[in-house]
Each structure stands twice: as C-alpha cells, then as structure tokens.
Design an enzyme around this catalytic site. Structure first.
Site, PDB file in Angstrom:
ATOM      1  N   PHE A 113       0.864  -1.171   0.000  1.00 34.94           N
ATOM      2  CA  PHE A 113       0.000   0.000   0.000  1.00 34.94           C
ATOM      3  C   PHE A 113       0.908   1.232   0.000  1.00 34.94           C
ATOM      4  O   PHE A 113       1.886   1.288   0.751  1.00 34.94           O
ATOM      5  CB  PHE A 113      -0.930  -0.017   1.209  1.00 34.94           C
ATOM      6  CG  PHE A 113      -2.057   0.973   1.089  1.00 34.94           C
ATOM      7  CD1 PHE A 113      -3.070   0.754   0.171  1.00 34.94           C
ATOM      8  CD2 PHE A 113      -2.082   2.118   1.844  1.00 34.94           C
ATOM      9  CE1 PHE A 113      -4.099   1.674   0.020  1.00 34.94           C
ATOM     10  CE2 PHE A 113      -3.115   3.044   1.704  1.00 34.94           C
ATOM     11  CZ  PHE A 113      -4.129   2.815   0.797  1.00 34.94           C
ATOM     12  N   ASP A 182       2.143  -6.297   6.919  1.00 37.21           N
ATOM     13  CA  ASP A 182       0.947  -5.478   7.040  1.00 37.21           C
ATOM     14  C   ASP A 182      -0.249  -6.379   6.715  1.00 37.21           C
ATOM     15  O   ASP A 182      -0.339  -6.924   5.604  1.00 37.21           O
ATOM     16  CB  ASP A 182       1.041  -4.298   6.069  1.00 37.21           C
ATOM     17  CG  ASP A 182      -0.194  -3.388   6.119  1.00 37.21           C
ATOM     18  OD1 ASP A 182      -1.252  -3.821   6.593  1.00 37.21           O
ATOM     19  OD2 ASP A 182      -0.076  -2.245   5.638  1.00 37.21           O
ATOM     20  N   TYR A 207     -10.756  -1.557  10.324  1.00 34.50           N
ATOM     21  CA  TYR A 207     -12.005  -1.026   9.760  1.00 34.50           C
ATOM     22  C   TYR A 207     -12.433  -1.751   8.495  1.00 34.50           C
ATOM     23  O   TYR A 207     -13.455  -1.413   7.913  1.00 34.50           O
ATOM     24  CB  TYR A 207     -11.922   0.484   9.510  1.00 34.50           C
ATOM     25  CG  TYR A 207     -10.655   0.982   8.856  1.00 34.50           C
ATOM     26  CD1 TYR A 207     -10.417   0.794   7.510  1.00 34.50           C
ATOM     27  CD2 TYR A 207      -9.692   1.639   9.606  1.00 34.50           C
ATOM     28  CE1 TYR A 207      -9.259   1.261   6.913  1.00 34.50           C
ATOM     29  CE2 TYR A 207      -8.521   2.114   9.028  1.00 34.50           C
ATOM     30  CZ  TYR A 207      -8.308   1.916   7.673  1.00 34.50           C
ATOM     31  OH  TYR A 207      -7.155   2.373   7.098  1.00 34.50           O
ATOM     32  N   LYS A 208     -11.655  -2.724   8.063  1.00 36.47           N
ATOM     33  CA  LYS A 208     -12.032  -3.478   6.875  1.00 36.47           C
ATOM     34  C   LYS A 208     -12.798  -4.739   7.306  1.00 36.47           C
ATOM     35  O   LYS A 208     -13.947  -4.649   7.703  1.00 36.47           O
ATOM     36  CB  LYS A 208     -10.769  -3.811   6.076  1.00 36.47           C
ATOM     37  CG  LYS A 208     -10.026  -2.569   5.570  1.00 36.47           C
ATOM     38  CD  LYS A 208      -8.769  -2.956   4.786  1.00 36.47           C
ATOM     39  CE  LYS A 208      -7.975  -1.723   4.378  1.00 36.47           C
ATOM     40  NZ  LYS A 208      -8.658  -0.909   3.361  1.00 36.47           N
ATOM     41  N   ARG A 354     -12.969  -3.399  -7.845  1.00 31.69           N
ATOM     42  CA  ARG A 354     -12.661  -4.299  -6.724  1.00 31.69           C
ATOM     43  C   ARG A 354     -13.938  -4.811  -6.080  1.00 31.69           C
ATOM     44  O   ARG A 354     -14.888  -4.051  -5.864  1.00 31.69           O
ATOM     45  CB  ARG A 354     -11.882  -3.570  -5.623  1.00 31.69           C
ATOM     46  CG  ARG A 354     -10.576  -2.992  -6.008  1.00 31.69           C
ATOM     47  CD  ARG A 354      -9.724  -2.704  -4.767  1.00 31.69           C
ATOM     48  NE  ARG A 354     -10.423  -1.882  -3.759  1.00 31.69           N
ATOM     49  CZ  ARG A 354      -9.889  -1.538  -2.592  1.00 31.69           C
ATOM     50  NH1 ARG A 354      -8.660  -1.966  -2.248  1.00 31.69           N
ATOM     51  NH2 ARG A 354     -10.564  -0.792  -1.739  1.00 31.69           N
TER      52      ARG A 354
END
Lengths: 395, 395
Positions: A113, A182, A207-208, A354
């Site tokens: 990321f 990560d 939060y995912k 996505r």
C-alpha cells in the site's frame, strides 16, 4: 461449525444493497452501535473520570488486542491497539531496523500500500537507510544479507494477490532479515498464522474485515522473541513502565505494552470491541473456505457472462486474499452504474473494479446478484451514460 | 455576553456530584451522545463506504480543526486533528528541529508533562540532539543561540502555573529559537492567542476542557510562516498531496494538511465536533474572567477554613491556568474522602489535590460545596479512615 447465515443478522445492512466493499470499510455491527451508546451514557456520562478504572478503559488496548490476536495466529498479551496503521508501521519498522543496526536496506514491493512506502521513505531518509521497492514476484530473489527488514503487505489492495508468508519469512530468516507484515487486507479475511510462520512484526487496521468503523484503531504485534528488545521510536505516556509515577525519564513497559503511545481512543475501541463479538466462535478455516467458494463463484460467473472484463486477481485461490478484481477501460463508470443498481464495490485508478467478499455477511446470493448486475450494466448503455457524465464533470 | 447558566445544561452531570476534574476528563456533552448515535446509524450504517464523501468524513479533521483554531487564537486552515497528543508533540518537535538543522538543543522544563519529555528524549536520541530540562523559573535565562526549540506546556498539570507565552516566545525569537507550546491545560481554559504572540508550533488534547471524550483526538497548529517548510516525520497517507492518486512517492500536502497521518478517527471526531457546539458564541475573555472568579473564591474559602492545606498554585491568577492545587501530607486519603462525598477532584503523587474549574459547567455553588466538603472532611476522621484503608491495601 460456524453458521454464516446467523452472523449476517448481526450487521446493519440495508436490504436494497449487496455490499462487496468490506475490504474498504466493514458495515455496522449492531452491537457496536448499542455498546457505544451505553459506553457514552453509562461510562463517560456517569462514571466520568472514574471510567478509566471502573470501566477498564486503561486496559482496553490490550484486552481488545487479545481478541485480534486470536484471529491472526498470535498469542495473548502480544497485540496492542491504538493510533492508525501508518503509525503502527512507523513503530514496527523503526523497531525492526534498530534490531539490525549493521544493515541499511529496507526491502518492499510495488504491491505494498503506498502509505506504507511513504512511512518507509521518511524513516529511510532520517536514518540514511535505503528503501528498495521491487515487483512482488521479485521479492524472494532480492532477499540478501544486506537487507535489514522485509516489509510487505500480505494481500495486495488492488489485485488481491497474496504473498506466501511462510516461504518469504523462512527465506528472510535464512538471510538474517526481519519481517514486517501489514495485515490490512488479511486480518479477518484469510487464515493468518503469525507464530506458526515465525514472523517478526505485524500491523494492521480494523475497519475493513474486522468492521471496527471508519478510522478504527490499528494493531501491532511483535514476536515475543523481540518484544523486550524492540525499542519504541514513539516514546509515549501509555508505553511507559509506570505511567502514573510521572517519572521524568522514559522507561519502556514490558513487552508489547511499550508500543502503546498516548491515551487510548476509548469510544473507538468500544465500537471495535463490540464489533469483534461477531467473531466469537468463528472457525477461521471455515471462513477461509467460504471466502474461496464465494470468490471462485464470482470469477466463474463474471467470466461466463461479462467478456468485457479482464481478471486482475490470481485465479488460484491459494494466491489470493478475500477480494477479486477485474479490469475495464471504463471501470470508474461501470462501478458508478453498479452502485446505482445496489451493488457496492469500488474503483481504483486507472481501471480496476474491486469486489471484497466477507463471509460473515456475504453469501452466494450476493455473488449471484453482483454477477447479474454486472452483466446487465455492461450489456446496457448504463455505464456509457455514467462515463459521459463523468467526463462532463471533469472538463 | 455568554450565559454560563445555560451552558451547564448542555452537559450530562449527575446532580449528586460537583465535578472539578474537567482538567483531566471533561463531562459528556449531551450533543456528543446524540450525534455519535446518529453518525453510527445514519452515516456508517446506511451510507457505508459512501460516508467518506457524503458525510464529509475526509475533511472532518480540518473542519473540526477550524473550530479549535477559534479557541486558541489561530486562523482557519491552520489546525488539523488526529492521533494523540504524544504523536502531535513528536510531529511538531521533529518538524521544528528540522527547521534549525544547525542547532542541537531542545530546551524544556520540569513543569512539562512527563510524556512530552519522553517524546523529546526519543527524538533527541535518534537525532543526537540534547534535551535540557530546567526549572520553570529558569527557562527564560536558558534561552540562547544554541537552542533549536523551546518546548513547554503553558499550564503545569500539577500546580496550574501558567507561563508567560508572549514574553518567552519573544525572547526565544530574539535568539532564533522556535517555540512549541503544549496547550493541553490551556485550550478551552484560558485565553490563548497563538497568532498574537507569534508562536511557531502548538499541540493539544481535546478531552479536558474541550470535552471531547476519553482519548479524544489531538490537534496540531503550525504558524503559517512555517507550514510550507515544515517537514512531516510521520509521512502518512492523509498527509499526502493527493492521497487517492496512490502515488508510490510521498509528496507532502499543502500547509497543515501534511500533519495528518492515517485514516481519521471518525467516531471520535464526531463526538468532539458535537462537543464543540457548546463553545459556539462563548466569549473567551468572559470565560477567563469567570474562571478567575471561581479560582480566587476557592483559594479564599479553603485558606479561611482549611488551614491544614497549603496552596500549591500561584496566588496571582495571571500566573495560573484554570486549576487550583493544594498540598496535604495525606492528599490521597483526603481526595478519596472528598470523592466519597460527591466532590470530584483528583490526586497527583505525592501530596497534591487538584481542582479544575470549567466555567462552562462549574459555578459559584460548586466552589462553595467543594470548600464546605473539604472543611468537613478535614475536620472529621474521614480522611484518616481512608488513609488507614489505603495503607491496609498497600501492606
């Protein structure tokens, strides 16, 4: 055996939509809404300052961390919550580099990321270290004795490509290299086994797939073999061995506690804690199996009915996280049309669609609706109209 | 003119207590409870990922920052929210040091909050800088051309002693020294005028006099004359010039935005945003005048009726924040007895009783009740019993 039809009912999900964007922001767990309301009224409201002890606010970062640990193959007392993922990357990378003072290369890949790379660039500049960014497939070959830390995101945010954590960690260790993983797109999405693979450091957001809410606190894990030697770069109050002695000199707390920084974000941690209730009793192997079923069915359906789309994710589920991506030259417009028809995925520039599959609340019916809607949108003029409007906006 | 009897009604404060600990954790503003419930249900619940744009979550750190700016003498677009105070100290101190690369001394004082010193120790070690900690009264005399940054907390957390920010900033600038002010006990408590005094950097927390809730996000201010040159040490996603371009290289955003780090803590910022409604229309000069009235009345009352206590704060209100402290050899036990009788202040080792006065919800009746209860407790055997129980616990 986990009954996934039961877990879906634990979320607030509007009936009119199929939500396939939990890889960006998980939906609201009903318990989170209720628990936060109670915390605000009964704890903050009535206990006031007493809440720190009476309601256990001080120890919340580690109690919640223990719950996360159970989902990523870590042990109790090894994970602590707080801050944001960027800050946890900063802490972990700084600490890892300090454990390899004679080396000056940070190795990462272009599938990481971008913000992890930003953090690493800043650290590299301040320490006169060297950040090397290679293609994901070249990582293994670039691991050598000059590398201090291998820093990777296990699952690529665009393609869903999943690294082989066990093999890369083993190869890193053969070369004396420390690993920093990560888990932003892994925690709650795939079966992670940090202790099993012997990783060194790990960080992630909540939060995912963990549904902690927008901007929910991040987590950090340090392998116990490093935890007493890892030096915190951010020497914060709550990472002190005795915060309430108000000593003027910093003494790191034992183990993972030293990675705490400031006052814990109680309201946000309360939402996350409640969100984690959904995971009680969930078998991660069963979750992973269901994720693969959903992803494979989606790929098969889309490829059968939407020849305009090109698969952008690994076809082999063993090399993929819980997300499937397709490419289309007008991906932005296609996604706008999809969303307008109640199927929520997301777009990543320049041409990626996505779709995240969260087995706790996504089922076969979501996959089928997404395929149907995609086929309908692509077969109609809908996306061209959206494309037209978009260009109109831009010019 | 602000009507402070009206602002009290905006908080949830149990009738049975007098709350004089808002300098540690402010009470629950009713609007915060309601707004968070709405945000969770209507924004997170129904908008899902769309909340980032539709509900304005992305821009919240600066919108809320603008509201704080109005309370500390800063301008719009100069303050940004996020993370914790320790992290904001780290960002500000790192950036300030980088603006004075030829100097290597950080000057602070023993009245600073210990965790600010912890952060500075960590930075000093990693940069081979020198942290000098002197007594508060010696700060002015120690400012010289070798000092890079003068880092102070304006109001001492134990004594309430307030530094002369204007005079120290002027003296620092005469010597080419940059100033970093921690406003933890200032924001919402005293009249701060950052632009007026020409300070360089400021940081603060929002869970004390600003009532943002336990662990509420911190703020950072950078004087506009430095904002485009200040280099962020924590190079985070949201501090990038174009976060959604997903560039692989970090480019700092314009101005204060570069001090953002990760994804904003939306639930916590929503609570804080609602808490700040209470400040709409509040005249800071009137607030300060009321704070002084309350503090002076408390000192006079205690000194008249509790000769066992020794004033630990400056008597001159111009040299004091919005808190009054007294010393007593058995301060812990005395505070326990006070709390048991509904007057909530707090204790700081070894012998300090702290009482914070927050004019938004504290009035004359709170002062008088606190004095009455202190006199009653000290005149009875209550505190000795509490002391006895405490020693029993310890041994």
């Amino acid at each position: 055996m986990t009954d996934f039809s039961q877990t879906r009912a634990l979320f607030h999900l509007p009936d009119s939509i199929t939500y396939l964007d939990g890889n960006s922001l998980g939906p609201l767990p009903l318990a989170a809404r209720d628990r936060v309301a109670r915390m605000m009224g009964e704890e903050w409201g009535n206990m006031l300052i007493g809440g720190w002890n009476q309601a256990g606010w001080y120890t919340q970062p580690r109690r919640v961390g223990d719950r996360i640990a159970g989902l990523i193959g870590a042990g109790p007392g090894q994970v602590v919550m707080g801050d944001t993922l960027s800050i946890k990357v900063y802490q972990a990378l700084s600490a890892a580099l300090s454990l390899r003072p004679e080396r000056r290369v940070i190795l990462s890949d272009s599938g990481n990321f971008p913000s992890d790379l930003y953090v690493a660039q800043g650290i590299a500049r301040s320490r006169d270290a060297d950040l090397r960014v290679v293609a994901p497939g070249e990582v293994a070959g670039m691991i050598g004795p000059e590398v201090a830390v291998l820093m990777l995101t296990e699952v690529d945010y665009r393609t869903g490509r999943r690294h082989d954590m066990a093999a890369l960690t083993a190869r890193a260790h053969e070369n004396g290299v420390l690993t920093l993983w990560d888990l932003a797109h892994s925690a709650g999405a795939v079966d992670v086994d940090l202790l099993g693979v012997g990783a060194d450091f790990a960080v992630g957001c909540t939060y995912k797939y963990l549904n902690g809410g927008p901007g929910a606190p991040a987590f950090i894990w340090v392998n116990p073999r490093h935890a007493e030697r890892a030096q915190p770069s951010l020497q914060g109050w709550m990472g002190h061995a005795a915060p309430f002695d108000f000593d003027r000199d910093y003494q790191p707390a034992a183990g993972i506690e030293r990675m705490r920084v400031g006052t814990p974000p109680v309201i946000a941690l309360t939402a996350l804690d409640a969100a984690l209730d959904v995971w009680d009793g969930v078998d991660m192997a069963a979750l992973r199996a269901r994720s693969i079923t959903l992803g494979q069915r989606f790929i098969a359906g889309v490829e059968a009915r939407c020849p305009q789309l090109e698969l952008h994710s690994p076809r082999d589920p063993a090399r993929r996280g819980s997300q499937v991506s397709f490419r289309h030259a007008s991906a932005f417009a296609v996604m706008q049309a999809l969303i307008a028809n109640g199927v929520i995925g997301d777009f990543r520039a320049p041409d990626v669609l996505r779709f995240g599959f969260a087995p706790l609340y996504n089922g076969i019916e979501d996959v089928d609706r997404a395929v149907d809607t995609l086929a309908m949108v692509l077969g109609s003029a809908m996306w061209q109209r959206a494309e037209f409007h978009r260009r109109g906006d831009v010019t």
